[in-house]
Design an enzyme around this catalytic site. Sequence first.
Site, PDB file in Angstrom:
ATOM      1  N   SER A   1       7.905  -9.481   1.915  1.00  0.00           N
ATOM      2  CA  SER A   1       8.352  -8.512   0.905  1.00  0.00           C
ATOM      3  C   SER A   1       8.558  -9.192  -0.440  1.00  0.00           C
ATOM      4  O   SER A   1       8.498  -8.532  -1.478  1.00  0.00           O
ATOM      5  CB  SER A   1       9.689  -7.900   1.313  1.00  0.00           C
ATOM      6  OG  SER A   1       9.580  -7.233   2.530  1.00  0.00           O
TER       7      SER A   1
ATOM      8  N   HIS B   1       1.723  -5.408   3.165  1.00  0.00           N
ATOM      9  CA  HIS B   1       3.151  -5.085   3.235  1.00  0.00           C
ATOM     10  C   HIS B   1       3.351  -3.685   3.799  1.00  0.00           C
ATOM     11  O   HIS B   1       3.199  -2.682   3.100  1.00  0.00           O
ATOM     12  CB  HIS B   1       3.766  -5.206   1.834  1.00  0.00           C
ATOM     13  CG  HIS B   1       5.237  -4.994   1.812  1.00  0.00           C
ATOM     14  ND1 HIS B   1       5.834  -3.946   1.150  1.00  0.00           N
ATOM     15  CD2 HIS B   1       6.236  -5.671   2.398  1.00  0.00           C
ATOM     16  CE1 HIS B   1       7.143  -4.014   1.309  1.00  0.00           C
ATOM     17  NE2 HIS B   1       7.414  -5.058   2.070  1.00  0.00           N
TER      18      HIS B   1
ATOM     19  N   GLU C   1       1.169  -1.726   1.195  1.00  0.00           N
ATOM     20  CA  GLU C   1       0.844  -2.291  -0.120  1.00  0.00           C
ATOM     21  C   GLU C   1       0.024  -3.558   0.110  1.00  0.00           C
ATOM     22  O   GLU C   1       0.488  -4.484   0.767  1.00  0.00           O
ATOM     23  CB  GLU C   1       2.136  -2.600  -0.878  1.00  0.00           C
ATOM     24  CG  GLU C   1       2.906  -1.328  -1.205  1.00  0.00           C
ATOM     25  CD  GLU C   1       4.290  -1.592  -1.750  1.00  0.00           C
ATOM     26  OE1 GLU C   1       4.576  -1.159  -2.866  1.00  0.00           O
ATOM     27  OE2 GLU C   1       5.106  -2.221  -1.049  1.00  0.00           O
TER      28      GLU C   1
ATOM     29  N   ASN D   1       9.416  -1.582  -3.740  1.00  0.00           N
ATOM     30  CA  ASN D   1      10.723  -2.209  -3.915  1.00  0.00           C
ATOM     31  C   ASN D   1      11.102  -2.378  -5.382  1.00  0.00           C
ATOM     32  O   ASN D   1      12.280  -2.496  -5.705  1.00  0.00           O
ATOM     33  CB  ASN D   1      10.785  -3.543  -3.169  1.00  0.00           C
ATOM     34  CG  ASN D   1      11.011  -3.321  -1.688  1.00  0.00           C
ATOM     35  OD1 ASN D   1      11.719  -2.392  -1.310  1.00  0.00           O
ATOM     36  ND2 ASN D   1      10.395  -4.133  -0.850  1.00  0.00           N
TER      37      ASN D   1
END
Length: 291
Positions: free
Chosen positions: A120, A141, A153, A191
Site C-alpha cells: 500500500s 494493489h 490499482e 488512499n
Amino acid sequence: MSSIKKVGVVGCGTMGSGIAIVSARAGYETYVVDANDKNLSSLIKQSSDFFNKSIARGKMSADQLEPTLHRLHTSTVLQSLSDCDIVIEAIFEDLQVKHQLFEKLNQICPSHTIFASNTSTISITEIAGGSGRDHRFVGMHFCLPAQLMKLVEMSPGLNTSEEAFQKAWDFCVSLGQTPVKTQDTPGFILNYFLIPFNNNAIRMVESGVAEPEDIDKAIKTAMGYAMGPMQLIDLVGMDTQKLLCQAMHSLTNEPDSACPPLVKRMIAAGHLGKKSGKGFFTYKDSKMFGA
Ligand SMILES: NC(=O)c1ccc[n+]([C@@H]2O[C@H](COP(=O)([O-])OP(=O)(O)OC[C@H]3O[C@@H](n4cnc5c(N)ncnc54)[C@H](O)[C@@H]3O)[C@@H](O)[C@H]2O)c1
C-alpha cells in the site's frame, strides 16, 4: 485472454487470503505460501465458508464448490511456487522483508514469472530493485476485502516492461477485477483520498464529537457508501492504518494525513480492529470474510 495458468500468493493474512480466493474463483490453480501454518489452515476453512455463502446468495453454483476449493493449494515452503506464471506478494509492509522474499523467489521461479506486490505504501520501483527482475515487476494493489472489492490499482515501476505490465493487466481483468492505472506513489488513488477522510472520522471520536456508530450511520446515509469509515478502519487494522498515515504524511505533508494519537493508543492496547476482536467496534470472531 490471460496467458497465465498458475498463480502464486505469498502471505495468507488479511489481504493474501482474499486474493487467493479471487484467483481460485476465477479458475486458476492457486498456490498459497505463508510462514505461519495456522493462517493456511484458516484459509481453507474461511474460503469454504465464503463460497458456501456465495452459493446461498446465488452468486456461485453448488457444483463449483469442490473444484474451486481444490484449486487452492497451501504450503509453508516457497519452492511450491516454482512453476507459477505470476506471484503476488502480500506479506508484512517492510521493504527489507519484501526484498528478502523476492531475492529467494527470483532463484526459484522461471524467468517468465511476473512478480507483483500488493504493497500500500512502499515504492514499487524500490521493491522491484531488490528482486533481481525489475523489468517483470508490477504493483497490484487489491482493496480490502479483496474477494468482495473489484478495484485493483496497478502501477508499473520505472523499469517495468510494457509487455509485463500488459500481461499483469490482462490477468487482473481475467480475475473479474477492475484495474486502474496509477503512478508508483504511496497511497495510489484510493488512499490519497481515504487516509485524510478516515483520519477526520477518528479525530471526531477522539474529540468526542460523535460515537463510531453515529459517524458510520451519517456517512452511509448521506453519501450512499456501503461501509462507514469506522467499520472500514476496523477492517484495515489499526497497525496498517498507522503505516498508511506515515507513508501518506511523508508524501503530502498534509496535517490531515498524520496519524491521530488515538490510533497509537489503540495499537498499544491491542485494539487492532476486527483481526484482534476489538477496534472501534467489538467482534465475536476475527473472520475477515463475507459473501
Ligand atoms: N490490510 C489492508 O487493508 C491492506 C489493503 C491493501 C494492501 N495491503 C498490503 O498488503 C500486504 C499485506 O497486508 P495484510 O494486511 O494482509 O498483512 P497481514 O499481517 O494480515 O498478513 C501478512 C501475512 O504474511 C505472512 N508473512 C510475513 N512474512 C512472510 C514471509 N517472508 N514468507 C511468507 N509469509 C510471510 C504472515 O505470516 C501473515 O500471514 C501489505 O503490503 C499491506 O500494505 C493491506
